[in-house]
Design an enzyme around this catalytic site. Structure first.
Site, mmCIF file in Angstrom:
data_model
loop_
_atom_site.group_PDB
_atom_site.id
_atom_site.type_symbol
_atom_site.label_atom_id
_atom_site.label_comp_id
_atom_site.label_asym_id
_atom_site.label_seq_id
_atom_site.Cartn_x
_atom_site.Cartn_y
_atom_site.Cartn_z
ATOM 1 N N HIS A 21 72.873 19.997 12.848
ATOM 2 C CA HIS A 21 71.468 20.092 13.280
ATOM 3 C C HIS A 21 71.278 21.032 14.467
ATOM 4 O O HIS A 21 70.368 21.856 14.467
ATOM 5 C CB HIS A 21 70.908 18.708 13.618
ATOM 6 C CG HIS A 21 70.917 17.764 12.460
ATOM 7 N ND1 HIS A 21 71.987 16.944 12.188
ATOM 8 C CD2 HIS A 21 69.999 17.535 11.487
ATOM 9 C CE1 HIS A 21 71.736 16.232 11.106
ATOM 10 N NE2 HIS A 21 70.539 16.570 10.648
ATOM 11 N N GLU A 91 75.449 15.044 18.547
ATOM 12 C CA GLU A 91 76.057 16.348 18.267
ATOM 13 C C GLU A 91 76.427 17.063 19.567
ATOM 14 O O GLU A 91 77.457 17.750 19.636
ATOM 15 C CB GLU A 91 75.123 17.176 17.377
ATOM 16 C CG GLU A 91 74.955 16.515 16.004
ATOM 17 C CD GLU A 91 74.223 17.358 14.964
ATOM 18 O OE1 GLU A 91 73.865 18.524 15.264
ATOM 19 O OE2 GLU A 91 74.011 16.860 13.839
ATOM 20 N N ARG A 179 48.154 1.909 20.850
ATOM 21 C CA ARG A 179 47.027 2.793 20.531
ATOM 22 C C ARG A 179 46.637 2.489 19.083
ATOM 23 O O ARG A 179 47.520 2.314 18.236
ATOM 24 C CB ARG A 179 47.429 4.271 20.606
ATOM 25 C CG ARG A 179 47.705 4.802 21.988
ATOM 26 C CD ARG A 179 47.965 6.309 21.935
ATOM 27 N NE ARG A 179 48.047 6.874 23.259
ATOM 28 C CZ ARG A 179 49.186 7.094 23.924
ATOM 29 N NH1 ARG A 179 50.349 6.800 23.361
ATOM 30 N NH2 ARG A 179 49.168 7.598 25.133
ATOM 31 N N ARG A 233 47.583 4.464 30.861
ATOM 32 C CA ARG A 233 47.035 3.576 29.857
ATOM 33 C C ARG A 233 46.184 2.469 30.458
ATOM 34 O O ARG A 233 45.502 1.745 29.744
ATOM 35 C CB ARG A 233 48.173 3.006 29.011
ATOM 36 C CG ARG A 233 49.027 4.084 28.312
ATOM 37 C CD ARG A 233 48.214 4.943 27.360
ATOM 38 N NE ARG A 233 47.450 4.140 26.453
ATOM 39 C CZ ARG A 233 47.979 3.409 25.450
ATOM 40 N NH1 ARG A 233 49.271 3.461 25.217
ATOM 41 N NH2 ARG A 233 47.216 2.670 24.680
#
Ligand code: URA
Length: 281
Positions: A21, A91, A179, A233
């Protein structure tokens, strides 16, 4: 143990021994790695370095290497969330990187933390499921103390104000962080999510910290995290502009400090950092 063929679905590579990746192999990146989520932040972080070279860019994983004030440094974007962060950390550790600083954005759940403020998280609540695939829920997600201390030192030296505390690492940006989902989708248990976390002293939501902490501890690596608040929030504030520069600077400076401390440890033959070691006693 089963012998691996060159091409292995168990340990996939993209040819020439590169991790599949991140598309990097051993020696491509420095041991010290900054981990933003967004690939666009890799060159932004690199703009503070003395030298910058992009090493690879495959999917959400963009990697670069350079020097910052003489220290060999790297950055690799993780993408958003626990699953892609697991890939990046695994990785990166495989190719020899051992010290990680997550530099990301966050949503505060304490009223006095304003958008633009920095938060150094010393631990995370594991609200995600990715780390459950590695170890049971009783295992703690905590930052390496040297990395946290270097982040604090970096902010103090640079005159940046900051908060410290525990984050909640969610695997979801919407319902997982209380949310509403599409069309107002909601579950009654979400009514209490933010108040209950706040009552337990948790100060922010983010989506990568617990994976970085748990995997680094399991792999014998070190990880810390510094975030900039783009949301509050409690007050419903949302502000994304600015602050990325300060976040990047704090991360780079913390790497420089860690590299200095690592040299002191090495010279003194010490495995762990402690205050009087730094005072030369
Ligand atoms: N990142 C998050 O995970 N949540 C926020 O509210 C902001 C950034």
């Amino acid at each position: 143990m089963r012998a691996m063929s060159k091409e292995s679905a168990t340990s996939p590579t993209s040819g020439e021994g590169k991790q599949y990746h991140i598309d990097c192999s051993s020696g491509d990146l420095a041991r010290y790695v900054l981990l933003p989520g967004d690939p666009d932040r890799v060159p932004l972080i690199g703009s503070f370095w003395d030298s910058y070279e992009e090493v690879s860019y495959h999917r959400e994983f963009r990697s670069a290497r350079g020097t910052y004030k003489g220290v060999d440094i790297s950055a690799c974007s993780t993408g958003i969330g626990p699953a892609s962060t697991e890939i990046a950390i695994s990785e990166l550790a495989t190719i020899g990187c051992d010290t990680f600083i997550r530099v990301g954005t966050t949503g505060a759940i304490r009223e006095d933390i304003r958008c633009g403020d920095l938060i150094i998280n010393v631990a995370s609540a594991r609200l995600e499921g990715t780390t459950d695939d590695y170890v049971s829920k009783g295992y703690p997600a905590f930052a390496n103390y040297e990395v946290s201390l270097a982040l604090i030192e970096a902010c103090e030296r640079s005159g940046f104000s900051y908060h410290t505390g525990i984050s909640a690492s969610a695997s979801s940006f919407y319902c997982g962080q209380a949310r509403p989902g599409f069309g107002g989708y909601w579950q009654s248990r979400l009514d209490n999510l933010i108040p209950d976390l706040a009552k337990a002293g948790i100060i922010n939501f983010e989506m990568e910290g617990s994976v970085a902490f748990v995997l680094s501890t399991l792999f014998g690596c070190r990880a810390g995290m510094i975030c900039v608040a783009i949301a509050n929030r409690i007050t419903d504030e949302w502000r994304t502009e600015g602050a990325q520069e300060i976040l990047s600077q704090a991360g780079c400076e913390a790497i420089k400090i860690l590299a200095e401390w690592d040299k002191i440890k090495e010279r003194s033959g010490k495995r762990y950092l402690y205050p009087s070691l730094l005072l030369g006693e």
